[in-house]
Design a protein around this motif. Structure first.
Motif, PDB file in Angstrom:
ATOM      1  N   LEU A 458      45.775  11.693 -19.971  1.00  0.00           N
ATOM      2  CA  LEU A 458      45.470  11.273 -18.604  1.00  0.00           C
ATOM      3  C   LEU A 458      45.621   9.764 -18.513  1.00  0.00           C
ATOM      4  O   LEU A 458      44.934   9.028 -19.222  1.00  0.00           O
ATOM      5  CB  LEU A 458      44.033  11.674 -18.234  1.00  0.00           C
ATOM      6  N   ASN A 459      46.533   9.306 -17.652  1.00  0.00           N
ATOM      7  CA  ASN A 459      46.607   7.882 -17.308  1.00  0.00           C
ATOM      8  C   ASN A 459      45.946   7.704 -15.953  1.00  0.00           C
ATOM      9  O   ASN A 459      46.487   8.132 -14.926  1.00  0.00           O
ATOM     10  CB  ASN A 459      48.054   7.399 -17.263  1.00  0.00           C
ATOM     11  N   TRP A 468      44.351  -0.134  -4.480  1.00  0.00           N
ATOM     12  CA  TRP A 468      45.175   0.918  -5.076  1.00  0.00           C
ATOM     13  C   TRP A 468      46.442   0.333  -5.688  1.00  0.00           C
ATOM     14  O   TRP A 468      47.236  -0.309  -5.015  1.00  0.00           O
ATOM     15  CB  TRP A 468      45.530   1.957  -4.019  1.00  0.00           C
ATOM     16  N   ASN A 469      46.609   0.545  -7.011  1.00  0.00           N
ATOM     17  CA  ASN A 469      47.747  -0.048  -7.711  1.00  0.00           C
ATOM     18  C   ASN A 469      48.042   0.742  -8.978  1.00  0.00           C
ATOM     19  O   ASN A 469      47.734   0.321 -10.083  1.00  0.00           O
ATOM     20  CB  ASN A 469      47.436  -1.517  -8.056  1.00  0.00           C
ATOM     21  N   PRO A 470      48.640   1.921  -8.849  1.00  0.00           N
ATOM     22  CA  PRO A 470      48.898   2.759 -10.024  1.00  0.00           C
ATOM     23  C   PRO A 470      49.884   2.102 -10.987  1.00  0.00           C
ATOM     24  O   PRO A 470      50.955   1.647 -10.576  1.00  0.00           O
ATOM     25  CB  PRO A 470      49.471   4.040  -9.422  1.00  0.00           C
ATOM     26  N   GLN A 471      49.493   2.044 -12.255  1.00  0.00           N
ATOM     27  CA  GLN A 471      50.291   1.344 -13.251  1.00  0.00           C
ATOM     28  C   GLN A 471      50.679   2.266 -14.402  1.00  0.00           C
ATOM     29  O   GLN A 471      49.811   2.843 -15.072  1.00  0.00           O
ATOM     30  CB  GLN A 471      49.496   0.162 -13.826  1.00  0.00           C
ATOM     31  N   PRO A 472      51.971   2.434 -14.667  1.00  0.00           N
ATOM     32  CA  PRO A 472      52.365   3.146 -15.885  1.00  0.00           C
ATOM     33  C   PRO A 472      51.885   2.381 -17.112  1.00  0.00           C
ATOM     34  O   PRO A 472      51.780   1.146 -17.087  1.00  0.00           O
ATOM     35  CB  PRO A 472      53.894   3.183 -15.798  1.00  0.00           C
ATOM     36  N   GLY A 491      48.967   9.851 -13.993  1.00  0.00           N
ATOM     37  CA  GLY A 491      49.004  11.300 -13.884  1.00  0.00           C
ATOM     38  C   GLY A 491      48.582  11.908 -15.194  1.00  0.00           C
ATOM     39  O   GLY A 491      47.895  11.273 -16.009  1.00  0.00           O
ATOM     40  N   VAL A 492      49.006  13.146 -15.435  1.00  0.00           N
ATOM     41  CA  VAL A 492      48.700  13.850 -16.682  1.00  0.00           C
ATOM     42  C   VAL A 492      50.020  14.241 -17.332  1.00  0.00           C
ATOM     43  O   VAL A 492      50.895  14.820 -16.689  1.00  0.00           O
ATOM     44  CB  VAL A 492      47.845  15.104 -16.442  1.00  0.00           C
TER      45      VAL A 492
END
Length: 501
Positions: A458-459, A468-472, A491-492
Motif C-alpha cells: 500500500l502506497n 492532496w498530492n499523491p506521490q509515487p 494505490g495497492v
C-alpha cells in the motif's frame, strides 16, 4: 581456429549475471487511487525487473526475510447471508450470463486468472439481520431430542449459490455459525437478544452437530464451525445471543466430542467471533477453559484496534486466528476505505496473525438491503462487497479490490498446491511511513519448481490530511542479498517473483 579460454573473472561475471537475472519480477497486479487500474494485471515494460547486486537504497527499502515463516493464509471473502444469496440467485434467474461472469470474477482461484479468487465463505446457521424472516432449524418448543430439526429451513437459494461457488472454486473453505440458538432454548423465548438457558448446553451442541450433518447432506463440505456470532452482543431487533465464556466453552467441549464421534474430527471449531477490543479477555479465558476443543478464535473490526490481536496471540501463539467480519458503509470515500482496509485488515490483520480476511455481506443492493424487517442494525446502511442491481447488472465495490489485491499473493500456484504463508518483512528508509507491506511465500507441489515470493504494498503517500498530492514512491526490494527497484504508484500493488527454496 584457436580456442582461447576466457579469463576466470569473465566466466564468473557471466555466471553471476545468469543466476541473478533468473530472479525477476514479471507479474504485477495493481489498483490505483484514481481507479485507472482496478485489480489490473501488467508486466514491466520493456523488460522484467531484475534482482541485481545491491546498490544504494531508495527512499524506501523493503527487506524480505524468507527465513522467518509465519502462518498459512487461507484466503479472503465475505459472508453469504440469506440476503446476499437471494440477490445473487435472483441475478442468476434474471441474467444467467451476468451471474456467472460475476461468480467467476469473485471466486476463480486459478493462478493468474482475471479474478479475485475469494476462497473463504462464512455462512450463518439460521436467520440474521440480513434474512427475510426469523427462523432456526428447529422452532418446535421443547424438542430437546431435535426430532424436528430441518436443514431445509435454510432458503434453497443459499445452497444453490454455495454449490455454484464450489463449482468454480473447489478449494473454497466454508465456515458456519449461528447468530442465535432457537428461541425456545433462550431465557427470553425469542431469537432476538437475550442469552442461552444453560440447561440447553448439550442440546445446543447437538444442534450444531446436526447443522454439520445437514450441510453435508446438501453436498457442502464445512471447514470450520463457530459456537456463537458476537457473544457479547444482545440486540432485541434481530437474532443475537449473549453468551458468557463458560457457556461457550462448555458447548465447545460437548460439540468436539460429538464431532469426533460422528465423522467430523477434522472440522475445526472456532471461538469468540467478536471485536478486537476484548482480545485480552474473552478469547483468552475461552482457551483457559477449553483449549483442547477450539482450534482458534476469530475477530471483528467494529471496536478496538488490529494490534489488539496480539493480546491473544502472545498468550496462545499456536492457536489459529481469523478475521471474519468488517463492513463497509454506503457513502464513504472509495480510496480512504481501501487505505484503511489494507492497513488494518488485508495486510495489517495478517501481520498480527490472522489466516483470513473477510468482509460482512457478500452482496447487497445499492441501499444496503434487503434486511430483516424491523431490525435497526447497519445504520447507516452496510455496503456489500458486490452491489446487485434490479436491472440484472452488478458492480463491485472497494472491498473487492482491496481483498483481491491481497488474495493474489497467497493463492496456490499449483492445482492442489500449498497456500501462501506470511514471511518476514521490514520497511526502512527516509520515507518508510509511505508504504505498508506484507510478504508471502507460496510453495510448490514439485520440489524442483521454484517458490513464488509475493509482496502486497500500500502506497498511501497522498498528503490527504493537508493538500492532496499523491506521490509515487520508488523503493528498493532486498531479497537474499540481491536488490530490485520498483516505483509504486499511490494505490495497492501486488507483485511476485520466483526463487528456489
Amino acid at each position: 581456429m584457436t580456442f582461447v579460454q576466457p579469463a576466470l573473472p569473465v566466466i564468473l561475471l557471466w555466471f553471476i549475471h545468469l543466476v541473478y537475472c533468473q530472479w525477476q519480477i514479471w507479474d504485477i497486479w495493481q489498483t490505483t487511487w484514481d481507479r485507472k487500474m482496478l485489480l489490473t494485471y501488467l508486466q514491466p515494460d520493456p523488460d522484467p525487473i531484475n534482482f541485481v547486486t545491491p546498490g544504494p537504497i531508495e527512499s524506501v527499502d523493503i527487506v524480505i526475510n524468507d527465513t522467518t515463516v509465519y502462518q498459512t493464509i487461507y484466503g479472503f471473502g465475505a459472508t453469504l447471508t440469506d440476503s446476499s444469496a437471494q440477490l445473487l440467485y435472483n441475478l442468476k434467474t434474471q441474467n444467467s450470463g451476468s451471474y456467472w461472469s460475476l461468480m467467476d470474477y469473485l471466486f476463480n482461484a486459478t493462478d493468474s486468472a482475471n479474478s479475485a479468487g475469494f476462497s473463504f465463505i462464512r455462512v450463518p446457521l439460521g436467520a440474521t439481520d440480513f434474512s427475510a424472516k426469523n427462523y432456526s432449524y428447529d422452532d418446535v418448543s421443547g424438542d430437546t431430542p431435535l426430532y424436528d430439526f430441518n436443514i431445509g429451513e435454510t432458503p434453497g437459494y443459499v445452497f444453490t449459490v454455495l454449490r455454484d461457488i464450489l463449482s468454480i472454486n473447489n478449494m473454497l473453505r466454508v465456515y458456519v455459525l449461528p447468530w442465535s440458538s432457537p428461541g425456545w432454548m433462550k431465557e427470553s423465548g425469542t431469537m432476538n437478544g437475550s442469552s442461552l438457558n444453560t440447561a440447553y448446553i448439550s442440546v445446543m451442541a447437538n444442534y450444531l452437530l446436526k447443522s454439520l450433518q445437514g450441510f453435508q447432506s446438501e453436498g457442502i463440505p464445512v471447514y470450520a464451525i463457530g459456537i456463537q456470532n458476537e457473544p457479547e452482543n444482545s440486540d432485541p431487533t434481530y437474532p443475537t445471543c449473549s453468551m458468557p465464556v463458560s457457556t461457550e466453552a462448555n458447548i465447545g467441549i460437548a460439540l468436539r466430542t460429538y464431532m469426533n464421534g460422528n465423522g467430523f474430527g477434522d472440522t475445526k471449531i472456532i471461538g469468540y467471533e467478536h471485536n478486537w477490543a476484548d482480545a485480552a479477555n474473552y478469547p483468552v479465558q475461552l482457551m483457559q477453559q477449553a483449549a483442547s476443543s477450539f482450534d482458534g478464535v476469530s475477530f471483528h473490526c467494529y471496536a478496538g484496534m488490529v494490534s489488539d490481536q496480539a493480546e491473544f496471540t502472545s498468550q496462545y501463539p499456536n492457536k489459529e486466528v481469523y478475521l471474519t467480519e468488517c463492513s463497509g458503509t454506503i457513502g464513504t470515500d472509495w480510496w480512504t476505505d481501501i487505505k484503511w482496509y489494507m492497513d488494518n485488515l488485508f495486510i495489517g490483520s495478517l501481520a498480527y496473525g490472522s489466516s483470513t480476511g473477510l468482509m460482512w455481506n457478500l452482496a447487497l443492493d445499492g441501499n444496503g438491503n434487503p434486511k430483516l424487517p424491523g431490525t435497526t442494525s447497519c445504520t447507516p446502511p452496510c455496503r456489500g462487497v458486490v452491489q446487485v442491481n434490479s436491472n440484472g447488472t452488478w458492480n463491485v465495490n472497494q472491498e473487492f479490490y482491496a481483498m483481491g489485491q491481497a488474495s493474489k499473493a497467497i493463492l496456490p500456484r499449483d492445482a492442489g498446491g500449498p497456500w501462501g504463508q506470511r514471511i518476514g518483512v521490514s520497511v526502512g528508509g527516509e520515507l518508510n511511513w509511505a508504504l505498508v507491506v506484507g510478504a508471502y511465500v507460496t510453495k510448490r507441489v514439485s520440489t524442483t519448481d521454484w517458490n513464488r515470493y509475493s509482496i502486497v504494498v500500500l502506497n498511501w503517500d497522498d498528503s490527504e490530511s493537508t493538500t492532496w498530492n499523491p506521490q509515487p514512491v520508488t523503493a528498493t526490494i532486498e531479497f537474499r542479498g540481491l536488490q530490485a527497484t520498483y516505483t509504486f504508484p499511490v494505490g495497492v500493488t501486488t507483485l511476485w517473483w520466483y526463487a528456489p527454496d
